[in-house]
Design an enzyme around this catalytic site. Structure first.
Site, PDB file in Angstrom:
ATOM      1  N   GLU A 121       0.839  -1.205   0.000  1.00  0.00           N
ATOM      2  CA  GLU A 121       0.000   0.000   0.000  1.00  0.00           C
ATOM      3  C   GLU A 121       0.868   1.248   0.000  1.00  0.00           C
ATOM      4  O   GLU A 121       1.951   1.231   0.585  1.00  0.00           O
ATOM      5  CB  GLU A 121      -0.863   0.016   1.284  1.00  0.00           C
ATOM      6  CG  GLU A 121      -1.694  -1.228   1.452  1.00  0.00           C
ATOM      7  CD  GLU A 121      -2.461  -1.246   2.778  1.00  0.00           C
ATOM      8  OE1 GLU A 121      -2.404  -0.252   3.530  1.00  0.00           O
ATOM      9  OE2 GLU A 121      -3.121  -2.265   3.043  1.00  0.00           O
ATOM     10  N   LYS A 123       2.264   4.518   1.460  1.00  0.00           N
ATOM     11  CA  LYS A 123       2.296   5.037   2.835  1.00  0.00           C
ATOM     12  C   LYS A 123       1.924   6.522   2.737  1.00  0.00           C
ATOM     13  O   LYS A 123       2.722   7.353   2.304  1.00  0.00           O
ATOM     14  CB  LYS A 123       3.677   4.846   3.459  1.00  0.00           C
ATOM     15  CG  LYS A 123       3.706   5.221   4.923  1.00  0.00           C
ATOM     16  CD  LYS A 123       5.012   4.765   5.568  1.00  0.00           C
ATOM     17  CE  LYS A 123       5.017   4.978   7.055  1.00  0.00           C
ATOM     18  NZ  LYS A 123       4.672   6.307   7.510  1.00  0.00           N
ATOM     19  N   ASP A 125       1.230  10.230   3.585  1.00  0.00           N
ATOM     20  CA  ASP A 125       1.829  11.158   4.533  1.00  0.00           C
ATOM     21  C   ASP A 125       0.733  12.080   5.072  1.00  0.00           C
ATOM     22  O   ASP A 125       0.558  13.206   4.619  1.00  0.00           O
ATOM     23  CB  ASP A 125       2.920  11.969   3.815  1.00  0.00           C
ATOM     24  CG  ASP A 125       3.877  12.581   4.806  1.00  0.00           C
ATOM     25  OD1 ASP A 125       3.763  12.292   6.006  1.00  0.00           O
ATOM     26  OD2 ASP A 125       4.744  13.357   4.368  1.00  0.00           O
ATOM     27  N   TYR A 237      -7.327   2.113   5.602  1.00  0.00           N
ATOM     28  CA  TYR A 237      -6.372   1.030   5.348  1.00  0.00           C
ATOM     29  C   TYR A 237      -6.370  -0.096   6.384  1.00  0.00           C
ATOM     30  O   TYR A 237      -5.591  -1.023   6.281  1.00  0.00           O
ATOM     31  CB  TYR A 237      -4.947   1.554   5.158  1.00  0.00           C
ATOM     32  CG  TYR A 237      -4.426   2.453   6.265  1.00  0.00           C
ATOM     33  CD1 TYR A 237      -4.259   1.993   7.563  1.00  0.00           C
ATOM     34  CD2 TYR A 237      -4.061   3.763   5.980  1.00  0.00           C
ATOM     35  CE1 TYR A 237      -3.768   2.817   8.561  1.00  0.00           C
ATOM     36  CE2 TYR A 237      -3.574   4.595   6.973  1.00  0.00           C
ATOM     37  CZ  TYR A 237      -3.433   4.111   8.254  1.00  0.00           C
ATOM     38  OH  TYR A 237      -2.957   4.928   9.231  1.00  0.00           O
ATOM     39  N   LYS A 328      10.575   3.062   3.474  1.00  0.00           N
ATOM     40  CA  LYS A 328      10.614   4.523   3.328  1.00  0.00           C
ATOM     41  C   LYS A 328      11.432   4.913   2.097  1.00  0.00           C
ATOM     42  O   LYS A 328      12.530   4.386   1.890  1.00  0.00           O
ATOM     43  CB  LYS A 328      11.252   5.160   4.573  1.00  0.00           C
ATOM     44  CG  LYS A 328      10.445   4.972   5.849  1.00  0.00           C
ATOM     45  CD  LYS A 328       9.130   5.707   5.833  1.00  0.00           C
ATOM     46  CE  LYS A 328       9.080   7.053   6.431  1.00  0.00           C
ATOM     47  NZ  LYS A 328       9.372   7.338   7.748  1.00  0.00           N
ATOM     48  N   CYS A 422      25.855  45.949  -1.448  1.00  0.00           N
ATOM     49  CA  CYS A 422      24.544  45.420  -1.052  1.00  0.00           C
ATOM     50  C   CYS A 422      23.553  45.546  -2.215  1.00  0.00           C
ATOM     51  O   CYS A 422      23.419  46.629  -2.788  1.00  0.00           O
ATOM     52  CB  CYS A 422      24.031  46.195   0.162  1.00  0.00           C
ATOM     53  SG  CYS A 422      22.303  45.865   0.524  1.00  0.00           S
ATOM     54  N   CYS A 425      20.757  48.419  -1.032  1.00  0.00           N
ATOM     55  CA  CYS A 425      21.053  49.845  -0.845  1.00  0.00           C
ATOM     56  C   CYS A 425      22.324  50.286  -1.561  1.00  0.00           C
ATOM     57  O   CYS A 425      22.613  51.476  -1.617  1.00  0.00           O
ATOM     58  CB  CYS A 425      21.163  50.158   0.643  1.00  0.00           C
ATOM     59  SG  CYS A 425      22.601  49.402   1.420  1.00  0.00           S
ATOM     60  N   CYS A 440      25.797  43.723   5.363  1.00  0.00           N
ATOM     61  CA  CYS A 440      25.580  45.070   4.857  1.00  0.00           C
ATOM     62  C   CYS A 440      25.569  45.954   6.098  1.00  0.00           C
ATOM     63  O   CYS A 440      24.795  45.706   7.026  1.00  0.00           O
ATOM     64  CB  CYS A 440      24.231  45.161   4.135  1.00  0.00           C
ATOM     65  SG  CYS A 440      23.697  46.863   3.887  1.00  0.00           S
TER      66      CYS A 440
HETATM   67  S1  IVH Z   1      -0.913   0.411   8.676  1.00  0.00           S
HETATM   68  C1  IVH Z   1      -0.228  -1.419  12.746  1.00  0.00           C
HETATM   69  N1  IVH Z   1      -1.039   1.411   6.291  1.00  0.00           N
HETATM   70  O1  IVH Z   1       2.039   5.243   8.842  1.00  0.00           O
HETATM   71  C2  IVH Z   1      -0.107  -0.809  11.421  1.00  0.00           C
HETATM   72  N2  IVH Z   1      -0.246   2.812   8.034  1.00  0.00           N
HETATM   73  O2  IVH Z   1       4.468   4.721  10.279  1.00  0.00           O
HETATM   74  C3  IVH Z   1      -0.929   0.377  11.291  1.00  0.00           C
HETATM   75  N3  IVH Z   1       0.270   5.084   7.319  1.00  0.00           N
HETATM   76  O3  IVH Z   1       0.634   5.392  12.035  1.00  0.00           O
HETATM   77  C4  IVH Z   1      -0.606   1.202  10.183  1.00  0.00           C
HETATM   78  N4  IVH Z   1      -0.256   4.834   5.222  1.00  0.00           N
HETATM   79  O4  IVH Z   1      -0.455   6.769  10.221  1.00  0.00           O
HETATM   80  C5  IVH Z   1      -0.716   1.639   7.567  1.00  0.00           C
HETATM   81  N5  IVH Z   1      -1.255   2.183   4.123  1.00  0.00           N
HETATM   82  C6  IVH Z   1      -0.937   2.397   5.399  1.00  0.00           C
HETATM   83  C7  IVH Z   1      -0.463   3.644   5.833  1.00  0.00           C
HETATM   84  C8  IVH Z   1      -0.129   3.809   7.163  1.00  0.00           C
HETATM   85  C9  IVH Z   1       0.187   5.674   6.129  1.00  0.00           C
HETATM   86  C10 IVH Z   1       0.775   5.728   8.535  1.00  0.00           C
HETATM   87  C11 IVH Z   1      -0.083   5.510   9.748  1.00  0.00           C
HETATM   88  C12 IVH Z   1       0.835   4.882  10.746  1.00  0.00           C
HETATM   89  C13 IVH Z   1       2.179   5.253  10.220  1.00  0.00           C
HETATM   90  C14 IVH Z   1       3.207   4.269  10.645  1.00  0.00           C
END
Ligand code: IVH
Length: 733
Positions: A121, A123, A125, A237, A328, A422, A425, A440
């Site tokens: 999935e 992640k 932000d 999610y 990450k 500068c 000025c 300056c």
């Molecule tokens: S699962 C126990 N799925 O990432 C697992 N988290 O670094 C629960 N986040 O606190 C999280 N996208 O806020 C999950 N597809 C995703 C996510 C996701 C973003 C965030 C979430 C979590 C943090 C963990």
């Protein structure tokens, strides 16, 4: 009880049903659509009629009645919510190898891992949220908080149009679950965010740091009507706790995602179920490649074991499940052309070189300039006009030039030379022997004047809304303002006539100026821009002397003995007040009726917004480097400025939390770090105990504190985590 007494007339039942339907419809129109059909008093009348019927016939009360679920728009505080199941964070990996190692590790724990399906999935932000539905009705929304206890933000979440108030009956053959907790991420699209900042800049207001902070701030608004104006979105999610009909039937993450989608929740279309780790790696690589084509920010991928039984057998560590991992993405780097190196002048006259770049999208935003800090840095990085340079940006950090590409350097290229005049000025730029910065030294330099006024009006200082860089630049250029005192003698009619600003904008500005007259003394001290004197020192001095005149008359010894001040600041204060020009400014401020005596020390001037703010212009044009100079003058490096500034007026993200800081946090003195905590309502304490919420670990931390934290299982966070904590009040993952 007499059975006759509980008999409810049909007419009452019908009326109650009708009232509920109507109240929910009007609440939706009001909070979500922002287009109420009836005035408030009519809504209130419907609500109180329902309430009195329910009082008279308590048997009619059901958990999804608006009287039980729809709160008022304004919540005075966010009630704590203990999560039924802890909201855990995720362990991170940063490379393909580490991802494979994770797989290897968990395969050794259970034979079925090899060959099991995985779900990959994006992640997102954003901000994690838990949504609770009873009998299909949204009854509670809570932030993650520390994972165990979050905050009740139900009223605010109800204003997010993509979050269903009711679960549709398309799921599980029309059976609405008795209990269902859906978890996911609230976020904001990049385009909405950019649009929002564009408007802020046009209005001469401060820009917001990034979509995530803005979403977090929006969620923590005390008035849900403000949240309703924010274009927030949501991806589901995870299923948290749920009643048996759900847990018996839904046995994998893939099924859970399908189920949530059937129930009416948005589920991210980029999610894939894959057959093995190689396919997972491939999907991560693809996501990484297309991350900036997505209309929202992602900072990685989350890889989850699909099967719930297997998930359960793998279990969790104290803070994260073993069955999932976050991959990450590395900070993004792009190559672009360095068009020119220019110099900007800050409020102390410091001349900061910065690179003007061919605009390039990197790390989710368009970068058209990057600071080069000082002359030595330019030499060290060996960058020159016309070079192709590598620009790096991770998340919301300030873009950085990593270096140049030697092969593409033009043959006639010459090293860049620091200008000796500068740009504002035309006066001389001076670099003293042994110092890395160039200044300056012209006292009347317009650029310095503008930056001094911008700083005075900034949120860390006098907090004057509507006095951003653009507007100040205009006021100075138009000859209407020459020093701080002139701000208070502006002529309203003249301003309207000359500026083309509407009556309302001008009224707002005058109102903000008027309010600033009553700011506490320490804010005025910060606003004067005395070198080395940050908010912490200013508070200490204000507390000690109680009046600006007493500070101006204090001798070196009296100043330097104040705790947290010392000889450098004391000397700087004396030099400041010794200068004739500064005394003139003080006289003008006195005439303008600015508060010089301390009436409200420690009083927090409520922040105007929950979104992470930053000074105007930092991203918005040629003033970026100047803004940066201001940070270092304050001793406030980006940690304090990319989010809520470490000044009073900060959003109260840490109310009641005990926090220990140990070691050095880059860019902040210990005092400033602790001050930043206090400014946000938290307690900065000296030793770790059971009551400590989190320990902030800087460079060279105290070993005893670390041991104690470990022994008591108190979470520890680093400098980056600290920054997030200040902005959002949430512990980082
Ligand atoms: S699962 C126990 N799925 O990432 C697992 N988290 O670094 C629960 N986040 O606190 C999280 N996208 O806020 C999950 N597809 C995703 C996510 C996701 C973003 C965030 C979430 C979590 C943090 C963990």
């Amino acid at each position: 009880m007499d059975p006759e007494q509980v008999k409810i007339p049909a007419v009452v039942r019908d009326r109650v049903a009708l009232l509920r339907k109507e109240i929910i419809r009007h609440a939706y129109l009001y909070y979500v659509n922002d287009s109420p059909e009836i005035p408030d008093y009519e809504y209130d009348a419907l609500f109180s009629e329902l309430k009195s019927l329910e009082d008279a016939y308590p048997d009619l009360i059901v958990p999804n009645s608006p009287t039980q679920t729809v709160g008022g728009a304004i919540s005075s505080s966010f009630e704590p919510v203990v999560h039924g199941m802890p909201m855990m964070s995720l362990d991170n990996v940063f490379s393909e190898e580490e991802l494979r190692e994770w797989m290897h590790r968990i395969s050794r724990l259970d034979d079925e891992v090899t060959g099991s399906l995985l779900v990959v999935e994006p992640k997102i932000d954003g901000v994690a949220i838990s949504l609770l539905y009873r009998d299909g009705v949204l009854v509670q929304a809570a932030t993650r908080g520390d994972g165990i206890t979050g905050e009740d933000v139900t009223a605010n979440v109800r204003t997010i149009s993509v979050i269903p108030w009711y679960i549709t009956d398309r799921c599980l053959e029309g059976k609405v679950p008795a209990y269902l907790e859906v978890r996911g991420e609230i976020y904001m699209s990049i385009s909405s965010f950019e649009q929002l900042n564009k408007v802020q800049i046009e209005k001469g207001l401060k820009t917001y740091a990034n979509p995530r902070n803005f979403a977090a701030g929006s969620l923590r608004q005390k008035d849900a009507r403000i949240t309703a104006t924010r274009p927030l979105l949501f991806w589901a999610y995870q299923i948290g706790s749920a009643s048996d009909e759900v847990t018996h039937n839904i046995r994998s993450q893939t099924e859970a995602l399908q189920y949530m989608s059937d129930c009416g929740f948005p589920v991210n279309p980029e999610i894939r179920t894959v057959r093995n780790i190689q396919e997972a790696v491939d999907r991560c690589v693809d996501l990484q490649k297309c991350r900036h084509d997505l209309p929202y920010e992602i900072d990685g991928a989350v890889i989850k074991i699909d099967d719930f039984d297997l998930q359960q057998r793998l279990g969790s560590t104290s803070h994260a499940p073993r069955w999932a991992i976050a991959y990450k993405f590395p900070p993004e780097e792009k190559v672009t052309k360095l068009i020119a190196i220019e110099v900007s002048i800050g409020r102390t006259g410091r001349a900061t070189p910065y690179a003007v770049l061919d605009p390039v999208t990197v790390g989710g935003s368009t970068v058209s300039m990057a600071t080069l800090h000082n002359e030595d840095q330019v030499r060290l990085k060996d960058v020159r006009p016309s070079d192709m340079v590598i620009v790096r940006k991770a998340g919301d950090v300030i873009p950085e030039i990593v270096g140049h590409i030697p092969e593409s350097r033009p043959v006639d290229s010459q090293p860049w030379k620091f200008p000796d005049r500068c740009p504002s000025c035309g006066g001389p730029l001076i670099r003293l022997a042994g110092e890395s910065d160039t200044y300056c030294i012209t006292i009347d330099c317009p650029a310095q004047k503008i930056q001094r006024i911008v700083h005075y009006a900034s949120r860390v200082a006098m907090d004057i809304e509507g006095l951003g860089e653009k507007r100040v630049d205009w006021l100075v250029s138009a000859g209407l303002v020459n020093d701080l005192g002139d701000l208070y003698s502006l002529d309203r009619d003249r301003l309207v006539a000359m500026s083309g600003l509407g009556d309302l904008s001008v009224s707002n500005l005058f109102h903000a100026l008027d309010e600033s007259r009553q700011r506490p003394l320490y804010r005025l001290l910060v606003g004067l821009g005395i070198r080395h004197l940050g908010p912490a020192g200013a508070r200490a001095i204000a507390r000690e002397f109680g009046h600006l005149d007493a500070i101006m008359n204090a001798d070196f010894n009296e100043l330097s003995v104040v705790e947290g001040v010392g000889s450098v600041i004391a000397q700087s204060i004396q030099q400041f007040f010794a200068a004739e020009a500064n005394r003139r400014v003080i006289d003008n401020l006195r005439k303008a009726g600015i508060n010089f005596g301390d009436v409200v020390i420690g009083g927090v001037q409520g922040g105007r917004d929950g979104g992470g703010m930053q000074s105007g212009g930092r991203d918005g044009g040629g003033m970026l480097a100047a803004g940066m100079e201001d940070m270092s003058d304050q001793g406030l490096l980006p940690i304090a400025l990319t989010g809520g500034e470490a000044g009073a007026g900060a959003v109260q993200t840490l109310v009641g939390k005990s926090i220990v800081v140990t070691g050095t946090i880059e860019g902040l003195t210990r005092e400033e770090a602790e001050e930043a905590i206090r400014e946000r309502g938290g307690k900065a304490v000296g030793s770790v105990s059971k009551k400590t919420w989190v320990v902030v670990v800087g460079r060279d931390p105290g070993v005893t504190k670390l041991h104690k934290a470990e022994e008591l299982g108190i979470p520890q966070i680093d400098a980056a985590g600290f920054k997030d904590l200040l902005e959002t009040g949430q512990l980082p993952d």
